[in-house]
Design a protein around this motif. Structure first.
Motif, PDB file in Angstrom:
ATOM      1  N   GLU A  88       0.857  -1.184   0.000  1.00 56.38           N
ATOM      2  CA  GLU A  88       0.000   0.000   0.000  1.00 56.38           C
ATOM      3  C   GLU A  88       0.888   1.228   0.000  1.00 56.38           C
ATOM      4  OE1 GLU A  88      -3.204   2.275   2.864  1.00 56.38           O
ATOM      5  OE2 GLU A  88      -2.698   0.202   3.324  1.00 56.38           O
ATOM      6  N   GLY A  89       0.852   1.970  -1.084  1.00 57.86           N
ATOM      7  CA  GLY A  89       1.620   3.204  -1.162  1.00 57.86           C
ATOM      8  C   GLY A  89       2.945   3.060  -1.892  1.00 57.86           C
ATOM      9  N   LEU A  90       3.447   4.182  -2.340  1.00 58.89           N
ATOM     10  CA  LEU A  90       4.658   4.233  -3.158  1.00 58.89           C
ATOM     11  C   LEU A  90       5.901   3.757  -2.412  1.00 58.89           C
ATOM     12  CD1 LEU A  90       6.305   4.983  -5.643  1.00 58.89           C
ATOM     13  CD2 LEU A  90       6.178   7.376  -4.942  1.00 58.89           C
ATOM     14  N   VAL A 132       0.350 -10.079   1.509  1.00 59.03           N
ATOM     15  CA  VAL A 132      -0.378  -8.816   1.547  1.00 59.03           C
ATOM     16  C   VAL A 132       0.238  -7.930   2.627  1.00 59.03           C
ATOM     17  CG1 VAL A 132      -2.636  -7.717   1.713  1.00 59.03           C
ATOM     18  CG2 VAL A 132      -2.453 -10.056   0.847  1.00 59.03           C
ATOM     19  N   ALA A 133       0.939  -6.893   2.206  1.00 58.28           N
ATOM     20  CA  ALA A 133       1.652  -6.008   3.128  1.00 58.28           C
ATOM     21  C   ALA A 133       1.052  -4.604   3.093  1.00 58.28           C
ATOM     22  CB  ALA A 133       3.137  -5.971   2.779  1.00 58.28           C
ATOM     23  N   PHE A 134      -0.228  -4.527   3.404  1.00 56.05           N
ATOM     24  CA  PHE A 134      -0.877  -3.225   3.494  1.00 56.05           C
ATOM     25  C   PHE A 134      -0.596  -2.630   4.866  1.00 56.05           C
ATOM     26  CE2 PHE A 134      -4.377  -4.790   0.379  1.00 56.05           C
ATOM     27  CZ  PHE A 134      -3.513  -4.640  -0.682  1.00 56.05           C
ATOM     28  N   ASP A 135      -0.921  -1.349   5.029  1.00 51.87           N
ATOM     29  CA  ASP A 135      -0.675  -0.670   6.297  1.00 51.87           C
ATOM     30  C   ASP A 135      -1.321  -1.428   7.458  1.00 51.87           C
ATOM     31  OD1 ASP A 135       0.682   1.251   4.911  1.00 51.87           O
ATOM     32  OD2 ASP A 135      -0.795   2.842   5.222  1.00 51.87           O
ATOM     33  N   SER A 136      -0.722  -1.295   8.645  1.00 48.73           N
ATOM     34  CA  SER A 136      -1.203  -1.961   9.859  1.00 48.73           C
ATOM     35  C   SER A 136      -2.248  -1.100  10.547  1.00 48.73           C
ATOM     36  CB  SER A 136      -0.027  -2.237  10.799  1.00 48.73           C
ATOM     37  OG  SER A 136       0.866  -3.129  10.188  1.00 48.73           O
ATOM     38  N   ASP A 137      -3.368  -0.939   9.872  1.00 48.68           N
ATOM     39  CA  ASP A 137      -4.477  -0.196  10.446  1.00 48.68           C
ATOM     40  C   ASP A 137      -5.760  -0.897  10.029  1.00 48.68           C
ATOM     41  OD1 ASP A 137      -4.818   0.548   7.759  1.00 48.68           O
ATOM     42  OD2 ASP A 137      -4.065   2.570   8.050  1.00 48.68           O
ATOM     43  N   GLU A 138      -6.911  -0.399  10.488  1.00 49.96           N
ATOM     44  CA  GLU A 138      -8.182  -1.067  10.192  1.00 49.96           C
ATOM     45  C   GLU A 138      -8.457  -1.143   8.692  1.00 49.96           C
ATOM     46  OE1 GLU A 138     -11.644   0.136  12.395  1.00 49.96           O
ATOM     47  OE2 GLU A 138     -10.444   0.471  14.195  1.00 49.96           O
ATOM     48  N   ALA A 139      -8.185  -0.067   7.981  1.00 50.80           N
ATOM     49  CA  ALA A 139      -8.422  -0.063   6.533  1.00 50.80           C
ATOM     50  C   ALA A 139      -7.513  -1.072   5.839  1.00 50.80           C
ATOM     51  CB  ALA A 139      -8.190   1.335   5.965  1.00 50.80           C
ATOM     52  N   PHE A 157      -2.400 -19.394  -1.612  1.00 50.85           N
ATOM     53  CA  PHE A 157      -2.199 -19.210  -0.177  1.00 50.85           C
ATOM     54  C   PHE A 157      -2.018 -17.719   0.068  1.00 50.85           C
ATOM     55  CE2 PHE A 157      -0.513 -23.325  -1.348  1.00 50.85           C
ATOM     56  CZ  PHE A 157      -1.166 -24.164  -0.457  1.00 50.85           C
ATOM     57  N   ALA A 158      -2.615 -17.215   1.132  1.00 49.12           N
ATOM     58  CA  ALA A 158      -2.521 -15.787   1.412  1.00 49.12           C
ATOM     59  C   ALA A 158      -1.912 -15.563   2.786  1.00 49.12           C
ATOM     60  CB  ALA A 158      -3.904 -15.148   1.341  1.00 49.12           C
ATOM     61  N   ILE A 159      -0.945 -14.674   2.845  1.00 49.97           N
ATOM     62  CA  ILE A 159      -0.264 -14.333   4.094  1.00 49.97           C
ATOM     63  C   ILE A 159      -0.419 -12.833   4.317  1.00 49.97           C
ATOM     64  CG2 ILE A 159       1.969 -14.190   5.250  1.00 49.97           C
ATOM     65  CD1 ILE A 159       2.831 -16.586   3.471  1.00 49.97           C
ATOM     66  N   ARG A 160      -0.889 -12.458   5.500  1.00 47.90           N
ATOM     67  CA  ARG A 160      -1.016 -11.040   5.858  1.00 47.90           C
ATOM     68  C   ARG A 160       0.254 -10.626   6.588  1.00 47.90           C
ATOM     69  NH1 ARG A 160      -1.487  -5.831   6.090  1.00 47.90           N
ATOM     70  NH2 ARG A 160      -3.012  -4.915   7.479  1.00 47.90           N
ATOM     71  N   ALA A 161       1.038  -9.784   5.975  1.00 48.77           N
ATOM     72  CA  ALA A 161       2.246  -9.244   6.617  1.00 48.77           C
ATOM     73  C   ALA A 161       1.824  -7.954   7.320  1.00 48.77           C
ATOM     74  CB  ALA A 161       3.315  -8.962   5.587  1.00 48.77           C
ATOM     75  N   ARG A 162       1.929  -7.959   8.640  1.00 52.25           N
ATOM     76  CA  ARG A 162       1.453  -6.803   9.411  1.00 52.25           C
ATOM     77  C   ARG A 162       2.503  -6.429  10.439  1.00 52.25           C
ATOM     78  NH1 ARG A 162      -1.926  -4.594  13.367  1.00 52.25           N
ATOM     79  NH2 ARG A 162      -3.739  -3.576  12.502  1.00 52.25           N
ATOM     80  N   ALA A 163       3.012  -5.229  10.342  1.00 48.04           N
ATOM     81  CA  ALA A 163       4.002  -4.736  11.288  1.00 48.04           C
ATOM     82  C   ALA A 163       3.267  -4.008  12.400  1.00 48.04           C
ATOM     83  CB  ALA A 163       4.992  -3.807  10.602  1.00 48.04           C
ATOM     84  N   GLU A 164       3.220  -4.606  13.580  1.00 44.99           N
ATOM     85  CA  GLU A 164       2.510  -3.995  14.705  1.00 44.99           C
ATOM     86  C   GLU A 164       3.161  -2.662  15.097  1.00 44.99           C
ATOM     87  OE1 GLU A 164      -0.355  -4.899  16.034  1.00 44.99           O
ATOM     88  OE2 GLU A 164      -0.399  -6.557  14.612  1.00 44.99           O
TER      89      GLU A 164
END
Length: 167
Positions: A88-90, A132-139, A157-164
């Motif tokens: 998500e994002g440039l 999937v490395a989108f921002d770590s927020d609700e959206a 297979f789907a993996i959510r990459a989330r940086a707390e």
């Protein structure tokens, strides 16, 4: 930025870019302080716009401006890739494209979670791994869930990459 420049991933505005009367060309972007950006592509992989970034933000000036729509990278590459990386994002797109290069890898960046709809028509390769490395927020979580659901339905297979703690 140097690695991205070496790979030809960035566009630059310059003081000598032509000023086009009545249009917001590269000269107008440069004079407003926007110095570098990346090309956006449509569903057929054609250039469809760009997003430009400021090096130094002045006051309440927006740190980026977008002309046109699309995704960073060619969406068509996701169809046959064994490893798909979605950012998500440039800035996140540039990080991923430089880290995840190689045969069978495809990296796409979206302009924000509202743009996730641009990926709904992707035919994921069965057995592919979708990171999937989108921002770590609700959206980011909502958009990632949409992609994960579509990928799993297609046999990927789907993996959510989330940086707390990071957005």
């Amino acid at each position: 930025l140097t690695a991205a420049m070496d790979r030809g991933l960035l566009l630059f505005t310059t003081p000598d870019a032509p000023k086009i009367p009545g249009r917001h060309g590269l000269w107008a972007l440069h004079s407003a302080g926007y110095l570098w950006g990346a090309e956006l592509r449509d569903e057929l992989g054609r250039p469809s716009g760009a997003q430009f970034r400021l090096i130094a933000v002045r006051g309440d000036q927006p740190r980026f401006t977008t002309v046109g729509t699309g995704t960073f990278g060619d969406r068509r590459a996701l169809t046959g890739a064994a490893h798909c990386y979605l950012a998500e994002g440039l800035a996140d797109y540039l990080h991923l494209v430089l880290a995840a290069e190689g045969p069978g890898c495809a990296v796409i960046g979206i302009l924000g979670t509202d743009a996730v709809r641009k990926l709904e028509a992707i035919r994921w390769r069965p057995g592919a791994v979708v990171h999937v490395a989108f921002d770590s927020d609700e959206a980011g979580d909502r958009a990632a869930a949409m992609i994960q659901h579509a990928a799993v339905r297609a046999g990927a297979f789907a993996i959510r990459a989330r940086a707390e703690g990071l957005e």
